[in-house]
Scaffold this motif. Structure first.
Motif, short mmCIF file in Angstrom:
data_model
loop_
_atom_site.label_atom_id
_atom_site.label_comp_id
_atom_site.label_asym_id
_atom_site.label_seq_id
_atom_site.Cartn_x
_atom_site.Cartn_y
_atom_site.Cartn_z
N SER A 44 0.83 -1.21 0.00
CA SER A 44 0.00 0.00 0.00
C SER A 44 0.86 1.26 0.00
CB SER A 44 -0.94 0.01 1.21
OG SER A 44 -0.19 -0.01 2.43
N HIS A 45 2.11 1.14 0.46
CA HIS A 45 3.04 2.28 0.44
C HIS A 45 4.32 1.89 -0.30
CE1 HIS A 45 0.49 3.00 4.02
NE2 HIS A 45 0.58 4.26 3.64
N VAL A 46 4.14 1.11 -1.36
CA VAL A 46 5.30 0.53 -2.03
C VAL A 46 6.24 1.58 -2.59
CG1 VAL A 46 4.10 0.29 -4.25
CG2 VAL A 46 6.02 -1.21 -3.72
N MET A 47 5.73 2.69 -3.10
CA MET A 47 6.61 3.69 -3.71
C MET A 47 7.54 4.32 -2.69
SD MET A 47 4.26 5.56 -6.62
CE MET A 47 5.70 6.45 -7.20
N GLY A 48 7.00 4.68 -1.52
CA GLY A 48 7.83 5.29 -0.49
C GLY A 48 8.88 4.34 0.02
N HIS A 49 8.49 3.10 0.32
CA HIS A 49 9.44 2.12 0.84
C HIS A 49 10.49 1.77 -0.22
CE1 HIS A 49 6.98 1.93 4.28
NE2 HIS A 49 6.05 1.12 3.80
N LEU A 50 10.05 1.63 -1.46
CA LEU A 50 10.98 1.27 -2.54
C LEU A 50 11.99 2.37 -2.79
CD1 LEU A 50 11.72 -0.84 -4.64
CD2 LEU A 50 9.98 0.12 -6.16
N PHE A 51 11.58 3.62 -2.65
CA PHE A 51 12.50 4.73 -2.85
C PHE A 51 13.68 4.63 -1.89
CE2 PHE A 51 14.01 9.02 -1.86
CZ PHE A 51 14.27 9.51 -3.12
N PHE A 52 13.41 4.37 -0.61
CA PHE A 52 14.49 4.26 0.38
C PHE A 52 15.34 3.02 0.13
CE2 PHE A 52 11.63 7.14 2.67
CZ PHE A 52 12.53 8.12 3.03
N LEU A 110 16.05 1.77 -2.81
CA LEU A 110 16.94 2.10 -3.92
C LEU A 110 18.07 3.04 -3.49
CD1 LEU A 110 14.20 2.44 -6.65
CD2 LEU A 110 16.07 0.79 -6.68
N ILE A 111 17.78 3.95 -2.59
CA ILE A 111 18.82 4.82 -2.04
C ILE A 111 19.86 3.97 -1.30
CG2 ILE A 111 19.35 6.62 -0.35
CD1 ILE A 111 18.10 7.73 -2.85
N ALA A 112 19.37 2.98 -0.53
CA ALA A 112 20.27 2.15 0.27
C ALA A 112 21.22 1.33 -0.59
CB ALA A 112 19.46 1.23 1.19
N LYS A 113 20.87 1.07 -1.83
CA LYS A 113 21.70 0.22 -2.68
C LYS A 113 23.05 0.84 -3.02
CE LYS A 113 20.89 -3.20 -4.22
NZ LYS A 113 21.17 -4.57 -3.70
N ILE A 114 23.25 2.10 -2.73
CA ILE A 114 24.54 2.72 -3.04
C ILE A 114 25.56 2.50 -1.92
CG2 ILE A 114 23.34 4.49 -4.38
CD1 ILE A 114 24.10 6.52 -2.23
N LEU A 131 13.55 6.46 -10.44
CA LEU A 131 12.16 6.39 -10.88
C LEU A 131 11.96 5.26 -11.91
CD1 LEU A 131 11.27 10.19 -11.21
CD2 LEU A 131 10.56 8.59 -9.41
N ILE A 132 12.93 5.09 -12.81
CA ILE A 132 12.83 4.01 -13.80
C ILE A 132 12.89 2.65 -13.09
CG2 ILE A 132 13.97 2.88 -15.75
CD1 ILE A 132 14.90 5.65 -16.66
N SER A 133 13.79 2.51 -12.12
CA SER A 133 13.88 1.27 -11.36
C SER A 133 12.59 1.01 -10.60
CB SER A 133 15.06 1.33 -10.39
OG SER A 133 16.29 1.47 -11.07
N MET A 134 12.00 2.05 -10.03
CA MET A 134 10.74 1.91 -9.32
C MET A 134 9.63 1.48 -10.28
SD MET A 134 10.89 5.24 -6.79
CE MET A 134 9.21 5.03 -6.22
N PHE A 135 9.63 2.07 -11.47
CA PHE A 135 8.60 1.75 -12.45
C PHE A 135 8.62 0.26 -12.80
CE2 PHE A 135 7.68 0.98 -16.96
CZ PHE A 135 6.33 1.33 -17.00
N PHE A 136 9.81 -0.26 -13.14
CA PHE A 136 9.90 -1.66 -13.54
C PHE A 136 9.60 -2.59 -12.36
CE2 PHE A 136 12.06 -0.01 -17.28
CZ PHE A 136 11.59 -0.87 -18.27
N THR A 137 10.09 -2.24 -11.18
CA THR A 137 9.85 -3.08 -10.01
C THR A 137 8.35 -3.17 -9.70
OG1 THR A 137 12.01 -2.53 -9.07
CG2 THR A 137 10.35 -3.42 -7.56
#
Length: 348
Positions: free
Chosen positions: A36-44, A46-50, A227-233
Motif C-alpha cells: 500500500s506504500h510501495v513507492m515510499g518504501h521502494l524509494f528508500f 533504492l537509495i540504500a543500494k549505493i 524512478l525508472i527502477s521503481m517503475f519496472f519493479t
C-alpha cells in the motif's frame, strides 16, 4: 586544522554505513510486505543500494594512490580483515546459537560466506586487496577515455542487459538470456569497477571546476534512474510478484553522483562549516568500520525485542530506522572505547 579530503571522505562513510545498517533490517525490503506504500518504501530501498558502491569508491580513492607490495598489504590490511572475519563471525555464532559453540559448524559457516551474511563484504574486500597492486598500476594510467569506456560497459551490463532480458520475452514472445561468456571484469565486477571509479573521480576530476548546472544534472539523472527502477519493479511486480531484480539498474549512477555531490558540497562550503561540526563528522566517520562489525552481533541479540516493542508505537518501517540510529550510536560508543585499548584498537 582538519583536511578537506578527510571531512568529505568521513561524511561519505557515515552515509554509507547508515545505508548498510538499513539494508540489514526489515525496512530495506518493506516494499515486499506493505504494497500500500510501495513507492515510499521502494524509494528508500533504492537509495540504500549505493552503500557498498560508496565504500568501494572510498577504498579506491584512498588506496589506489598508494604503491604497496603484496607483503605490506598482507601485513597492514589483510590480517586485519581475516581477524575480523574470525572474531566477529564467532561472536555472531554465539549470539545465534544461545552461546553454545560447535567448532566444525562454526568453521563451515566461516568458509561458506560467513555466519551472518552481513559479513560478505569482508570476503569481497579481501579480493580487492589481492588485486590492489595491479589496480594501482592501472589506476595511475587511467585516462578520461578509459573512465568513459569502463562506465559505458558497466551501463551495458547493468542497465541494458536486464532490460533486454525483460523486453525480448515480453514483446518477442521467446525466452532470452544474454550470453554468459561475454563479460569484462573491469566493468562488471564491483570490486574492480567501483574502486577505479572512486579513484578517477577523486584524484583526476577537479570538482571545483564542475558547474552547478552539471551537479544539478547529476542529481536529476540519479532521480530519473531511481524512478525508472521503481517503475519496472512495481509494474512487473503487480503482474508477476515483487522482487529485487531491477533494484540495481541505475545504482551506479546514484553512487557516482552521491560521491561527486558530497565532495563538491564540502569543497565549496568547508570554510563556513563550524569546526566542531567538522570534528564530529571525522569522529563519527572513524567508527563506521567498527559499527559495521558490531551491528550483526547486537542485531542477533536485541533486534527482535526492539522491533516488537517499537512497532505498536511507530510501525515496522520506522522501527527499523530507529534501530539503525540506535545501533550506530551504541556500536560507535563501544568502538571508541575499544580504540583506547592498545592491543585491540588496530582491529578497528
Amino acid at each position: 586544522m582538519i583536511k578537506r579530503k578527510k571531512i568529505y571522505i568521513e561524511a561519505l562513510r557515515i552515509l554509507a554505513i547508515f545505508l548498510v545498517l538499513f539494508q540489514h533490517v526489515p525496512a530495506f525490503d518493506y516494499y515486499l510486505q506493505d504494497t500500500s506504500h510501495v513507492m515510499g518504501h521502494l524509494f528508500f530501498t533504492l537509495i540504500a543500494k549505493i552503500n557498498v558502491p560508496l565504500f568501494l569508491m572510498i577504498s579506491g580513492s584512498l588506496l589506489l594512490n598508494r604503491e604497496e607490495g603484496y607483503r605490506e598489504i598482507f601485513r597492514k590490511r589483510m590480517i586485519k580483515i581475516i581477524l575480523a572475519i574470525l572474531i566477529f563471525n564467532f561472536l555472531v555464532y554465539l549470539a545465534e546459537n544461545q552461546f553454545v559453540f560447535d567448532l566444525q559448524d562454526y568453521c563451515l559457516g566461516v568458509f561458506e560466506n560467513g555466519i551472518d551474511r552481513s559479513y560478505w563484504y569482508l570476503y569481497s574486500y579481501l579480493g580487492f586487496l589481492v588485486m590492489m597492486p595491479l589496480l594501482h598500476r592501472i589506476a595511475q594510467k587511467m585516462t578520461k577515455n578509459d573512465f568513459i569506456l569502463i562506465l559505458f560497459i558497466h551501463f551495458v551490463f547493468s542497465t541494458i542487459e536486464p532490460l533486454l532480458q525483460w523486453f525480448v520475452p515480453t514483446y518477442l514472445g521467446q525466452s532470452f538470456e544474454f550470453t554468459w561468456a561475454f563479460r569484462i571484469p573491469f566493468s562488471t565486477i564491483k570490486e574492480i569497477f567501483y574502486p577505479l571509479m572512486g579513484y578517477y573521480i577523486d584524484r583526476k576530476i577537479h570538482i571545483e571546476s564542475i558547474h552547478k548546472k552539471t551537479l544539478a544534472g547529476l542529481g536529476c539523472l540519479s532521480l530519473l534512474g531511481i524512478l525508472i527502477s521503481m517503475f519496472f519493479t512495481i509494474w512487473i511486480g503487480n503482474q508477476e510478484g515483487f522482487s529485487d531484480e531491477y533494484l540495481e539498474l541505475f545504482d551506479y549512477v546514484s553512487a557516482l553522483s552521491a560521491f561527486i555531490l558530497i565532495k563538491s558540497f564540502f569543497v565549496h562550503y568547508e570554510a563556513v562549516i563550524p569546526a566542531w561540526i567538522s570534528q564530529k563528522i571525522v569522529l563519527l566517520g572513524s567508527v563506521t568500520y567498527g559499527v559495521y562489525l558490531w551491528d550483526p552481533f547486537f542485531r542477533k541479540l536485541f533486534f527482535d525485542g526492539f522491533d516488537q516493542f517499537m512497532i505498536p508505537w511507530v510501525g515496522g518501517f520506522f522501527s527499523s530506522v530507529l534501530w539503525c540510529i540506535c545501533s550506530f550510536l551504541v556500536c560507535g560508543i563501544l568502538v571508541q572505547f575499544l580504540k583506547r585499548i592498545p592491543k585491540v584498537k588496530s582491529l578497528f
